[in-house]
Design a protein around this motif. Structure first.
Motif, PDB file in Angstrom:
ATOM      1  N   GLY A  36      12.196   9.590   1.683  1.00  0.00           N
ATOM      2  CA  GLY A  36      11.355   8.367   3.073  1.00  0.00           C
ATOM      3  C   GLY A  36       9.654   9.208   2.989  1.00  0.00           C
ATOM      4  O   GLY A  36       9.182   8.542   3.630  1.00  0.00           O
ATOM      5  N   ASN A  37       9.220   9.705   1.921  1.00  0.00           N
ATOM      6  CA  ASN A  37       7.738  10.057   1.405  1.00  0.00           C
ATOM      7  C   ASN A  37       7.519   9.227   0.233  1.00  0.00           C
ATOM      8  O   ASN A  37       6.230   9.993  -0.072  1.00  0.00           O
ATOM      9  CB  ASN A  37       7.804  11.661   1.509  1.00  0.00           C
TER      10      ASN A  37
ATOM     11  N   THR B 146       1.047   4.645   6.938  1.00  0.00           N
ATOM     12  CA  THR B 146       0.807   5.905   5.789  1.00  0.00           C
ATOM     13  C   THR B 146      -0.282   4.728   4.499  1.00  0.00           C
ATOM     14  O   THR B 146       0.577   3.825   3.789  1.00  0.00           O
ATOM     15  CB  THR B 146       1.226   6.513   4.839  1.00  0.00           C
ATOM     16  N   SER B 147      -1.631   4.911   4.317  1.00  0.00           N
ATOM     17  CA  SER B 147      -1.787   4.026   3.430  1.00  0.00           C
ATOM     18  C   SER B 147      -2.265   4.446   1.163  1.00  0.00           C
ATOM     19  O   SER B 147      -1.906   3.977   0.370  1.00  0.00           O
ATOM     20  CB  SER B 147      -3.056   3.696   3.072  1.00  0.00           C
ATOM     21  N   ALA B 148      -1.981   5.978   1.812  1.00  0.00           N
ATOM     22  CA  ALA B 148      -1.023   6.858   0.470  1.00  0.00           C
ATOM     23  C   ALA B 148       0.045   6.832  -0.328  1.00  0.00           C
ATOM     24  O   ALA B 148       1.320   6.416   0.373  1.00  0.00           O
ATOM     25  CB  ALA B 148      -1.906   8.144   0.701  1.00  0.00           C
ATOM     26  N   PRO B 149      -0.121   7.125  -1.210  1.00  0.00           N
ATOM     27  CA  PRO B 149       1.712   6.429  -2.070  1.00  0.00           C
ATOM     28  C   PRO B 149       2.337   7.399  -1.796  1.00  0.00           C
ATOM     29  O   PRO B 149       3.613   6.901  -1.958  1.00  0.00           O
ATOM     30  CB  PRO B 149       0.775   6.236  -3.562  1.00  0.00           C
ATOM     31  N   TYR B 150       1.858   8.445  -1.178  1.00  0.00           N
ATOM     32  CA  TYR B 150       3.005   9.599  -1.347  1.00  0.00           C
ATOM     33  C   TYR B 150       2.215  10.880  -0.042  1.00  0.00           C
ATOM     34  O   TYR B 150       1.149  11.326   0.385  1.00  0.00           O
ATOM     35  CB  TYR B 150       3.271  10.406  -2.138  1.00  0.00           C
TER      36      TYR B 150
ATOM     37  N   ILE C  49       6.058   8.841   5.378  1.00  0.00           N
ATOM     38  CA  ILE C  49       5.237   7.640   5.031  1.00  0.00           C
ATOM     39  C   ILE C  49       5.301   7.352   6.720  1.00  0.00           C
ATOM     40  O   ILE C  49       6.369   7.414   7.438  1.00  0.00           O
ATOM     41  CB  ILE C  49       6.234   6.445   4.641  1.00  0.00           C
ATOM     42  N   LYS C  50       4.224   6.998   7.404  1.00  0.00           N
ATOM     43  CA  LYS C  50       4.137   6.902   8.884  1.00  0.00           C
ATOM     44  C   LYS C  50       4.179   5.006   8.553  1.00  0.00           C
ATOM     45  O   LYS C  50       4.074   4.623   8.490  1.00  0.00           O
ATOM     46  CB  LYS C  50       2.848   7.566   9.651  1.00  0.00           C
TER      47      LYS C  50
END
Length: 68
Positions: free
Chosen positions: A4-5, A39-43, A48-49
């Motif tokens: 999930g991250n 969350t826009s970051a890939p990790y 991830i929100k």
């Protein structure tokens, strides 16, 4: 169960368990369907929100249903 991250593993419509901000200490999970990925970051190390279809916002703890 998928991670999930990692953002690539999460798609709108999936059934996931999230940890709400208020439940971070207790670890209570909330199940629901992903509406938006916030969350826009890939990790993200803590998950991830996402926003669920019922409006709850939290970090993905586990992906329950990901048959896409």
């Amino acid at each position: 169960m998928s991670e999930g991250n990692t953002r690539a593993n999460i798609k709108p419509g999936m059934i996931v368990n999230i940890i709400l901000k208020k439940d971070q200490r207790t670890g209570n999970l909330t199940e629901g369907e992903v509406k938006d990925i916030l969350t826009s970051a890939p990790y993200h190390s803590r998950g991830i929100k996402v926003r669920l279809t019922d409006g709850s916002v939290g970090r993905v703890a586990e992906i329950i249903e990901d048959d896409f």
